[in-house]
Design a protein around this motif. Structure first.
Motif, mmCIF file in Angstrom:
data_model
loop_
_atom_site.group_PDB
_atom_site.id
_atom_site.type_symbol
_atom_site.label_atom_id
_atom_site.label_comp_id
_atom_site.label_asym_id
_atom_site.label_seq_id
_atom_site.Cartn_x
_atom_site.Cartn_y
_atom_site.Cartn_z
ATOM 1 N N GLY A 1 0.797 -1.224 0.000
ATOM 2 C CA GLY A 1 0.000 0.000 0.000
ATOM 3 C C GLY A 1 0.825 1.266 0.000
ATOM 4 N N TRP A 2 2.124 1.125 0.165
ATOM 5 C CA TRP A 2 3.008 2.288 0.108
ATOM 6 C C TRP A 2 3.322 2.689 -1.339
ATOM 7 C CZ3 TRP A 2 7.292 1.741 4.446
ATOM 8 C CH2 TRP A 2 6.660 1.658 5.692
ATOM 9 N N TYR A 3 2.775 1.948 -2.293
ATOM 10 C CA TYR A 3 3.047 2.197 -3.705
ATOM 11 C C TYR A 3 1.771 2.566 -4.450
ATOM 12 C CZ TYR A 3 7.666 0.233 -2.889
ATOM 13 O OH TYR A 3 8.931 0.021 -2.422
ATOM 14 N N PHE B 1 2.515 8.789 -2.049
ATOM 15 C CA PHE B 1 2.707 9.799 -1.010
ATOM 16 C C PHE B 1 1.409 10.171 -0.299
ATOM 17 C CE2 PHE B 1 6.811 10.039 -2.912
ATOM 18 C CZ PHE B 1 7.651 10.420 -1.868
ATOM 19 N N ASP B 2 0.319 9.503 -0.642
ATOM 20 C CA ASP B 2 -0.897 9.631 0.160
ATOM 21 C C ASP B 2 -0.809 8.774 1.421
ATOM 22 O OD1 ASP B 2 -2.086 11.351 -1.639
ATOM 23 O OD2 ASP B 2 -3.066 9.745 -2.767
ATOM 24 N N ASN B 3 0.168 7.893 1.474
ATOM 25 C CA ASN B 3 0.332 6.998 2.613
ATOM 26 C C ASN B 3 1.283 7.636 3.631
ATOM 27 O OD1 ASN B 3 1.477 4.740 4.261
ATOM 28 N ND2 ASN B 3 0.054 3.543 3.005
ATOM 29 N N ALA C 1 6.644 8.660 6.683
ATOM 30 C CA ALA C 1 7.410 8.606 7.927
ATOM 31 C C ALA C 1 8.633 7.710 7.777
ATOM 32 C CB ALA C 1 6.517 8.114 9.065
ATOM 33 N N ALA C 2 8.465 6.564 7.103
ATOM 34 C CA ALA C 2 9.586 5.655 6.894
ATOM 35 C C ALA C 2 10.650 6.286 6.000
ATOM 36 C CB ALA C 2 9.084 4.348 6.286
ATOM 37 N N MET C 3 10.210 7.039 5.006
ATOM 38 C CA MET C 3 11.150 7.736 4.122
ATOM 39 C C MET C 3 11.997 8.735 4.912
ATOM 40 S SD MET C 3 12.151 8.380 0.885
ATOM 41 C CE MET C 3 10.817 7.786 -0.150
ATOM 42 N N ILE C 4 11.359 9.510 5.757
ATOM 43 C CA ILE C 4 12.086 10.515 6.545
ATOM 44 C C ILE C 4 13.054 9.834 7.502
ATOM 45 C CG2 ILE C 4 11.834 12.338 8.268
ATOM 46 C CD1 ILE C 4 9.168 13.062 6.860
#
Length: 455
Positions: A155-157, A181-183, A188-191
């Protein structure tokens, strides 16, 4: 007997752990570096003072690794470089792969082809000891198809109507999967992944690939979060044309319009195109934000051509660099242009740069950039333009002192009418060659001749 055997194994395990831990610490600090990777960098230049150098690791040395760059750090320091931008250092995806370094299989690993975390820590420490910040290349828009997130968090994609993960819309980048980027969990994981490199390898910022493909509010959140890491001063550089990158917190953005202008001028258009483009770009830039000026980078040298081809040989390439370095903005040098590489430089494969070529050109780049890095007028002086169609000429002024830049942008000899205000008083001095110049009212300029003079 059984108890004794168990205790011996435990003791052996403890000794082994202590030995490995000691060895790792020793390896990290075993270089000539005088600082630990945990020490925050304290010499971050103001954005207006940045001299940036981009490294394509796969081409930079025979082994295509971090060590190959470390061998040349002293030369980069002598050149006046104070920010090193490393192209992506992460493992490359293997599914649908074309071996692009921008196809990231894991955001928090160093690819074995370049080294490992210890080597990156050693690299940042050595760079910091020489007054140079280290900027990593960050790819936020997409990942490889075999990134762990694909299986763990589909769902992150971005998905189509049938629930299939898709490649980035509007592109033909089949080797990567588009992030959603709606997820908020993905964001948060990216940051956290970006924070990892600041805290674990002591890097000093990020050049953000395809920044236009990522929402504005993500960049605001990410940059704010990273700037709030205690004791750190970071730089952020956007690759993109969107008008909101500076507002999002980026310090620098590519001056693509100026790059296009200088190519057109070298192809015959009047120098006013460069001046007008420079002014227009800065009219749209907030105070303290800067456009990056370049005559090439990894994309241009791979897909377009190298400066030796675009700007008509060694003299033309150097003259174009003088125009980009001294007009205003942040100068960027792509590792290879200083030795006049003529053929395109791929980054999907390893093709080593021949550092033995064009030593005279390398010496001139070192002289020009070293002068620029040490001369406040060159970096922040106010331009007064005296150019005509074929000659770029302006005086940079700061606190009563002046710098004169003259560049013949043509591959022919031209006659230039010198402005009386430039001729009056003369006393122009070439600090690099220690030569004094007294000009008449007319100046004969050989093809691609340039001057960088002070008074």
């Amino acid at each position: 007997m059984k108890t004794t055997t168990i205790l011996s194994l435990k003791g052996l395990a403890l000794l082994t752990f202590l030995f490995i831990s000691w060895s790792c610490k020793k390896d990290v600090n075993s270089s000539t570096s005088g600082s630990s990777y945990t020490d925050p960098f304290t010499q971050m230049p103001a954005t207006e003072d940045v001299v940036m150098y981009e490294v394509n690791l796969r081409a930079y040395s025979e082994n295509g690794d971090l060590q190959g760059v470390m061998y040349r750090l002293d030369e980069l320091e002598d050149m006046g470089v104070n920010v090193i931008w490393l192209m992506p250092i992460y493992p490359v995806g293997q599914v649908n792969s074309v071996n692009s370094p921008y196809c990231i299989r894991n955001y928090i690993q160093v690819a074995s082809e370049y080294g490992n975390l210890r080597k990156l820590r050693e690299f940042t420490s050595m760079a910091h000891d020489r007054g140079m910040a280290v900027m990593l290349d960050w790819v936020a828009n997409h990942t490889a198809w075999d990134h762990p997130w694909i299986e763990e968090n589909p769902g992150w994609y971005t998905q189509d109507g049938n629930g299939n993960i898709i490649h980035p819309p509007g592109t033909n980048w089949q080797d990567v999967a588009d992030l959603n980027f709606d997820n908020m969990d993905m964001r948060a994981a990216m940051i956290e992944s970006m924070k990892y490199w600041v805290e674990e390898a002591n890097v000093d910022g990020f050049r953000c690939d395809y920044a236009d493909g990522v929402p504005y509010d993500f960049w605001v959140s990410a940059i704010d979060s990273l700037r709030n890491i205690p004791g750190r001063e970071l730089l952020f550089f956007a690759e993109g044309n969107r008008a909101d990158h500076f507002a999002a917190g980026f310090d620098m953005a590519f001056g693509w319009n100026y790059y296009g202008a200088i190519k057109n001028v070298w192809n015959g258009q009047a120098t006013s195109l460069m001046r007008n483009t420079h002014i227009q770009e800065y009219n749209n830039a907030p105070a303290g934000k800067h456009w990056v000026r370049f005559t090439t980078n990894h994309d241009e040298s791979a897909w377009d051509a190298t400066p030796m081809q675009i700007f008509n040989g060694k003299k033309g390439a150097l003259a174009a660099s003088v125009a980009t370095i001294f007009t205003g903005g942040v100068p960027l040098i792509y590792g290879s242009q200083e030795v006049g590489v003529t053929g395109t430089i791929p980054f999907f494969s390893n093709t080593q740069i021949d550092w033995s070529k064009n030593g005279d050109m390398l010496a001139e780049y070192e002289s020009l950039l070293s002068f620029y890095s040490k001369n406040k007028i060159a970096r922040t002086g106010v331009n007064t333009d005296y150019s005509d169609d074929d000659v770029l000429c302006y005086v940079k002024s700061l606190n009563g002192k002046e710098l004169l830049i003259i560049v013949n942008v043509r591959n022919t000899t031209v006659l230039y009418d010198m402005p009386s205000s430039v001729v009056v008083g003369d006393d122009w001095y070439d600090e690099r060659d220690q030569v004094k110049y007294d000009f008449g009212l007319q100046l004969i300029l050989e093809p691609y001749r340039y001057y960088v003079l002070s008074r």
